[in-house]
Write a protein that holds these residues in place. Structure first.
Motif, PDB file in Angstrom:
ATOM      1  N   TYR A 158     -39.080 -31.241 -83.887  1.00 17.75           N
ATOM      2  CA  TYR A 158     -38.507 -29.917 -84.115  1.00 17.75           C
ATOM      3  C   TYR A 158     -37.680 -29.444 -82.921  1.00 17.75           C
ATOM      4  CZ  TYR A 158     -38.346 -24.825 -84.521  1.00 17.75           C
ATOM      5  OH  TYR A 158     -37.922 -23.521 -84.552  1.00 17.75           O
ATOM      6  N   GLU A 159     -38.203 -29.655 -81.707  1.00 21.10           N
ATOM      7  CA  GLU A 159     -37.528 -29.174 -80.517  1.00 21.10           C
ATOM      8  C   GLU A 159     -36.200 -29.893 -80.275  1.00 21.10           C
ATOM      9  OE1 GLU A 159     -40.729 -29.924 -80.811  1.00 21.10           O
ATOM     10  OE2 GLU A 159     -42.000 -28.880 -79.354  1.00 21.10           O
ATOM     11  N   LEU A 160     -36.130 -31.187 -80.611  1.00 17.28           N
ATOM     12  CA  LEU A 160     -34.877 -31.937 -80.451  1.00 17.28           C
ATOM     13  C   LEU A 160     -33.777 -31.315 -81.301  1.00 17.28           C
ATOM     14  CD1 LEU A 160     -33.119 -34.418 -79.644  1.00 17.28           C
ATOM     15  CD2 LEU A 160     -34.089 -35.580 -81.640  1.00 17.28           C
ATOM     16  N   ILE A 161     -34.051 -31.094 -82.586  1.00 15.69           N
ATOM     17  CA  ILE A 161     -33.041 -30.544 -83.482  1.00 15.69           C
ATOM     18  C   ILE A 161     -32.636 -29.140 -83.038  1.00 15.69           C
ATOM     19  CG2 ILE A 161     -32.503 -29.964 -85.874  1.00 15.69           C
ATOM     20  CD1 ILE A 161     -32.874 -32.975 -85.298  1.00 15.69           C
ATOM     21  N   ARG A 162     -33.588 -28.360 -82.565  1.00 14.69           N
ATOM     22  CA  ARG A 162     -33.281 -27.020 -82.086  1.00 14.69           C
ATOM     23  C   ARG A 162     -32.355 -27.060 -80.876  1.00 14.69           C
ATOM     24  NH1 ARG A 162     -38.169 -23.213 -80.332  1.00 14.69           N
ATOM     25  NH2 ARG A 162     -38.182 -24.677 -78.582  1.00 14.69           N
ATOM     26  N   GLU A 163     -32.588 -27.982 -79.945  1.00 15.63           N
ATOM     27  CA  GLU A 163     -31.729 -28.111 -78.770  1.00 15.63           C
ATOM     28  C   GLU A 163     -30.317 -28.528 -79.160  1.00 15.63           C
ATOM     29  OE1 GLU A 163     -32.084 -27.564 -75.547  1.00 15.63           O
ATOM     30  OE2 GLU A 163     -34.173 -26.897 -75.604  1.00 15.63           O
ATOM     31  N   LEU A 164     -30.224 -29.463 -80.105  1.00 13.83           N
ATOM     32  CA  LEU A 164     -28.912 -29.977 -80.492  1.00 13.83           C
ATOM     33  C   LEU A 164     -28.086 -28.937 -81.246  1.00 13.83           C
ATOM     34  CD1 LEU A 164     -29.910 -33.600 -81.612  1.00 13.83           C
ATOM     35  CD2 LEU A 164     -28.720 -32.938 -79.504  1.00 13.83           C
ATOM     36  N   THR A 165     -28.743 -28.007 -81.931  1.00 19.10           N
ATOM     37  CA  THR A 165     -28.017 -26.964 -82.667  1.00 19.10           C
ATOM     38  C   THR A 165     -27.770 -25.721 -81.823  1.00 19.10           C
ATOM     39  OG1 THR A 165     -30.110 -26.125 -83.572  1.00 19.10           O
ATOM     40  CG2 THR A 165     -28.888 -27.708 -84.911  1.00 19.10           C
ATOM     41  N   ALA A 166     -28.421 -25.615 -80.678  1.00 17.82           N
ATOM     42  CA  ALA A 166     -28.331 -24.396 -79.869  1.00 17.82           C
ATOM     43  C   ALA A 166     -26.919 -24.152 -79.329  1.00 17.82           C
ATOM     44  CB  ALA A 166     -29.321 -24.464 -78.712  1.00 17.82           C
ATOM     45  N   PHE A 167     -26.117 -25.207 -79.187  1.00 15.60           N
ATOM     46  CA  PHE A 167     -24.770 -25.071 -78.633  1.00 15.60           C
ATOM     47  C   PHE A 167     -23.706 -24.798 -79.688  1.00 15.60           C
ATOM     48  CE2 PHE A 167     -27.155 -27.364 -75.468  1.00 15.60           C
ATOM     49  CZ  PHE A 167     -26.698 -26.844 -74.272  1.00 15.60           C
ATOM     50  N   GLY A 168     -24.125 -24.733 -80.944  1.00 10.56           N
ATOM     51  CA  GLY A 168     -23.165 -24.474 -82.014  1.00 10.56           C
ATOM     52  C   GLY A 168     -22.106 -25.551 -82.087  1.00 10.56           C
ATOM     53  N   ALA A 169     -20.829 -25.134 -82.205  1.00 11.26           N
ATOM     54  CA  ALA A 169     -19.716 -26.079 -82.345  1.00 11.26           C
ATOM     55  C   ALA A 169     -19.374 -26.787 -81.045  1.00 11.26           C
ATOM     56  CB  ALA A 169     -18.488 -25.336 -82.871  1.00 11.26           C
ATOM     57  N   ASP A 170     -20.006 -26.373 -79.933  1.00 10.74           N
ATOM     58  CA  ASP A 170     -19.717 -27.012 -78.641  1.00 10.74           C
ATOM     59  C   ASP A 170     -20.459 -28.332 -78.453  1.00 10.74           C
ATOM     60  OD1 ASP A 170     -17.896 -25.121 -77.575  1.00 10.74           O
ATOM     61  OD2 ASP A 170     -19.576 -23.750 -77.239  1.00 10.74           O
ATOM     62  N   LEU A 171     -21.366 -28.675 -79.361  1.00  8.39           N
ATOM     63  CA  LEU A 171     -22.072 -29.962 -79.291  1.00  8.39           C
ATOM     64  C   LEU A 171     -22.073 -30.585 -80.689  1.00  8.39           C
ATOM     65  CD1 LEU A 171     -25.379 -30.763 -77.400  1.00  8.39           C
ATOM     66  CD2 LEU A 171     -24.959 -31.649 -79.699  1.00  8.39           C
ATOM     67  N   ILE A 172     -21.521 -31.784 -80.777  1.00  4.91           N
ATOM     68  CA  ILE A 172     -21.423 -32.490 -82.050  1.00  4.91           C
ATOM     69  C   ILE A 172     -22.200 -33.804 -81.954  1.00  4.91           C
ATOM     70  CG2 ILE A 172     -19.888 -33.500 -83.789  1.00  4.91           C
ATOM     71  CD1 ILE A 172     -19.544 -30.499 -83.443  1.00  4.91           C
ATOM     72  N   VAL A 173     -23.210 -33.981 -82.828  1.00  3.32           N
ATOM     73  CA  VAL A 173     -23.971 -35.231 -82.872  1.00  3.32           C
ATOM     74  C   VAL A 173     -23.154 -36.280 -83.620  1.00  3.32           C
ATOM     75  CG1 VAL A 173     -26.078 -36.361 -83.664  1.00  3.32           C
ATOM     76  CG2 VAL A 173     -26.173 -34.013 -82.794  1.00  3.32           C
ATOM     77  N   LEU A 174     -22.987 -37.439 -83.026  1.00  2.00           N
ATOM     78  CA  LEU A 174     -22.184 -38.514 -83.608  1.00  2.00           C
ATOM     79  C   LEU A 174     -23.033 -39.589 -84.267  1.00  2.00           C
ATOM     80  CD1 LEU A 174     -19.653 -38.805 -80.646  1.00  2.00           C
ATOM     81  CD2 LEU A 174     -19.417 -37.462 -82.747  1.00  2.00           C
ATOM     82  N   SER A 175     -24.175 -39.875 -83.713  1.00  2.00           N
ATOM     83  CA  SER A 175     -25.096 -40.861 -84.292  1.00  2.00           C
ATOM     84  C   SER A 175     -26.477 -40.678 -83.664  1.00  2.00           C
ATOM     85  CB  SER A 175     -24.587 -42.289 -84.035  1.00  2.00           C
ATOM     86  OG  SER A 175     -24.604 -42.598 -82.641  1.00  2.00           O
TER      87      SER A 175
ATOM     88  N   ILE B 232     -30.255 -38.085 -87.543  1.00  2.00           N
ATOM     89  CA  ILE B 232     -30.276 -36.936 -86.638  1.00  2.00           C
ATOM     90  C   ILE B 232     -29.082 -36.023 -86.934  1.00  2.00           C
ATOM     91  CG2 ILE B 232     -30.226 -36.186 -84.232  1.00  2.00           C
ATOM     92  CD1 ILE B 232     -32.789 -37.607 -84.962  1.00  2.00           C
ATOM     93  N   ARG B 233     -27.911 -36.613 -87.133  1.00  2.00           N
ATOM     94  CA  ARG B 233     -26.728 -35.808 -87.434  1.00  2.00           C
ATOM     95  C   ARG B 233     -26.922 -35.017 -88.735  1.00  2.00           C
ATOM     96  NH1 ARG B 233     -21.547 -39.257 -88.010  1.00  2.00           N
ATOM     97  NH2 ARG B 233     -22.572 -39.767 -89.995  1.00  2.00           N
ATOM     98  N   ASN B 234     -27.508 -35.675 -89.752  1.00  2.00           N
ATOM     99  CA  ASN B 234     -27.719 -34.995 -91.035  1.00  2.00           C
ATOM    100  C   ASN B 234     -28.698 -33.827 -90.899  1.00  2.00           C
ATOM    101  OD1 ASN B 234     -25.959 -36.741 -92.319  1.00  2.00           O
ATOM    102  ND2 ASN B 234     -27.582 -38.136 -93.024  1.00  2.00           N
ATOM    103  N   GLU B 235     -29.743 -33.980 -90.071  1.00  2.00           N
ATOM    104  CA  GLU B 235     -30.685 -32.871 -89.859  1.00  2.00           C
ATOM    105  C   GLU B 235     -30.012 -31.696 -89.173  1.00  2.00           C
ATOM    106  OE1 GLU B 235     -34.729 -33.208 -88.605  1.00  2.00           O
ATOM    107  OE2 GLU B 235     -34.790 -35.369 -89.004  1.00  2.00           O
ATOM    108  N   VAL B 236     -29.147 -31.988 -88.199  1.00  2.66           N
ATOM    109  CA  VAL B 236     -28.417 -30.927 -87.513  1.00  2.66           C
ATOM    110  C   VAL B 236     -27.476 -30.225 -88.487  1.00  2.66           C
ATOM    111  CG1 VAL B 236     -26.713 -30.423 -85.719  1.00  2.66           C
ATOM    112  CG2 VAL B 236     -28.602 -31.991 -85.236  1.00  2.66           C
ATOM    113  N   MET B 237     -26.764 -31.003 -89.307  1.00  3.66           N
ATOM    114  CA  MET B 237     -25.847 -30.421 -90.283  1.00  3.66           C
ATOM    115  C   MET B 237     -26.599 -29.541 -91.284  1.00  3.66           C
ATOM    116  SD  MET B 237     -23.366 -33.725 -90.953  1.00  3.66           S
ATOM    117  CE  MET B 237     -22.562 -32.964 -92.369  1.00  3.66           C
ATOM    118  N   GLU B 238     -27.784 -29.988 -91.705  1.00  2.00           N
ATOM    119  CA  GLU B 238     -28.591 -29.201 -92.637  1.00  2.00           C
ATOM    120  C   GLU B 238     -29.032 -27.890 -91.999  1.00  2.00           C
ATOM    121  OE1 GLU B 238     -32.761 -29.557 -95.205  1.00  2.00           O
ATOM    122  OE2 GLU B 238     -31.949 -31.318 -94.161  1.00  2.00           O
TER     123      GLU B 238
END
Length: 355
Positions: free
Chosen positions: A314-331, A335-341
């Motif tokens: 849970y904490e990983l996905i929260r960190e990756l989404t915390a930056f909004g459009a300034d952080l984009i997961v590539l692979s 993981i990318r699909n969870e962030v997009m969801e």
């Protein structure tokens, strides 16, 4: 007269255990612990009778004449599946241990600094006593040099009680409630191993004795801590910190693989992410690897490419989404699909405010 072979070693070990105010020991446990140390040193084991003579020497025959207190404790026996009464012994509270070493000037200074740091945690026990001891060590400068952010709940005694239990390898029973059902109080017997801070909240990592599982407990949901000195403590097999090296936060899922996560960060946030890594494994790409990534993702202008290696939680996905459009997961894709969801859920929630 006690057996003189390895006598000083036995004396040191017994003195340490008998002066411990956080544990009770039976003669069998004293004998077992001494023999564990002797085996580790490659020495011969001793009998319980030998330990009895050593204790008699400490208390009566020798020059120390240290006063003892003796009592009984009821302990659950897994072998007999019932409570059994054991005779326990230790030094009295006012007894002075045999190996009472005088500290050097440097040791006093380091201890004073350590206590100043610990004193900023309001929950630690006997803070007034610690402050008096710190002052008695001779350092008059009382300025605060290190300042730590604290959750207001740290003002309670829970942190200090658990700190004491872990440092003294003591079994505890906690009274615990969940966020979903705060009115229901659960009593759980634990082997406490580690206190871990994440995102200004404290967590206890401990073995649930009944379930036989390692779990984490938020300190803000622990209502009471009860020490169980008569219960035998079972230490963690290995380094407890290693278990949490491959995750962000405290949520650990058994069997989750370590993921190699590649992401891009915009010019706006790249220096922040570089100087405050999301995880200890974080790497920044440069040279030929960076050129290959820019060729693969031409739509991402400027910024830096990073990667981390950690488990999904849970904490990983929260960190990756915390930056909004300034952080984009590539692979990777999962993981990318969870962030997009998560981003889509946020978008839908804000869209409802417009209707």
């Amino acid at each position: 007269m006690p057996n003189t072979k390895h006598f000083l070693t036995r004396l040191r070990l017994l003195d340490e255990m008998l002066s411990d105010r956080h544990h009770f020991y039976t003669l069998d446990e004293l004998t077992e612990n001494v023999n564990d140390e002797l085996r580790a040193m490659g020495c011969e084991e001793v009998t319980r009778r030998c330990i009895e003579k050593d204790i008699h020497f400490i208390e009566i025959d020798g020059p120390f004449r240290i006063p003892f207190e003796r009592s009984s404790a009821s302990v659950f026996s897994e072998e007999k599946q019932k409570d059994v009464v054991n005779r326990i012994l230790r030094y009295t509270s006012d007894a002075i241990p045999i190996f009472n070493k005088e500290m050097s000037k440097d040791e006093k200074y380091l201890l004073s600094e350590a206590m100043s740091l610990l004193g900023q945690f309001d929950g630690l026990p006997e803070l007034e006593g610690l402050e008096r001891l710190r002052s008695s060590l001779g350092k008059s400068d009382s300025r605060q040099i290190i300042s730590l952010s604290k959750n207001p709940l740290e003002g309670e005694s829970t942190l200090g009680e658990l700190y004491t239990a872990i440092s003294n390898r003591q079994v505890v029973e906690i009274t615990y409630h969940t966020f979903d059902d705060p009115a229901t109080k659960l009593k759980i017997m634990l082997y406490p191993y580690l206190l871990k801070e994440y995102n200004r909240r404290w967590f206890l990592m401990a073995m649930d004795v009944a379930a036989g599982e390692l779990r984490n407990y938020g300190l803000d949901r622990i209502d009471k801590v009860k020490p169980l000195p008569a219960q035998k403590y079972v230490p963690y097999n290995g380094d407890i910190n290693e278990r949490y090296e491959d995750i962000i936060g405290v949520t650990y899922y058994e069997g989750n693989p370590v993921e190699h996560i590649l992401f891009w960060v915009s010019d706006k946030s790249k220096c922040y992410v570089q100087t405050k890594p999301l995880h200890e494994s974080q790497k920044k790409y440069s040279g030929s690897k960076e050129m290959a990534l820019r060729a693969e993702y031409p739509q991402l202008e400027g910024g830096f490419f990073f990667s981390i290696d950690c488990m999904n939680n849970y904490e990983l996905i929260r960190e990756l989404t915390a930056f909004g459009a300034d952080l984009i997961v590539l692979s990777p894709d999962n993981i990318r699909n969870e962030v997009m969801e998560r981003v889509e859920q946020m978008h839908q929630a804000y869209q409802k405010l417009r209707t």
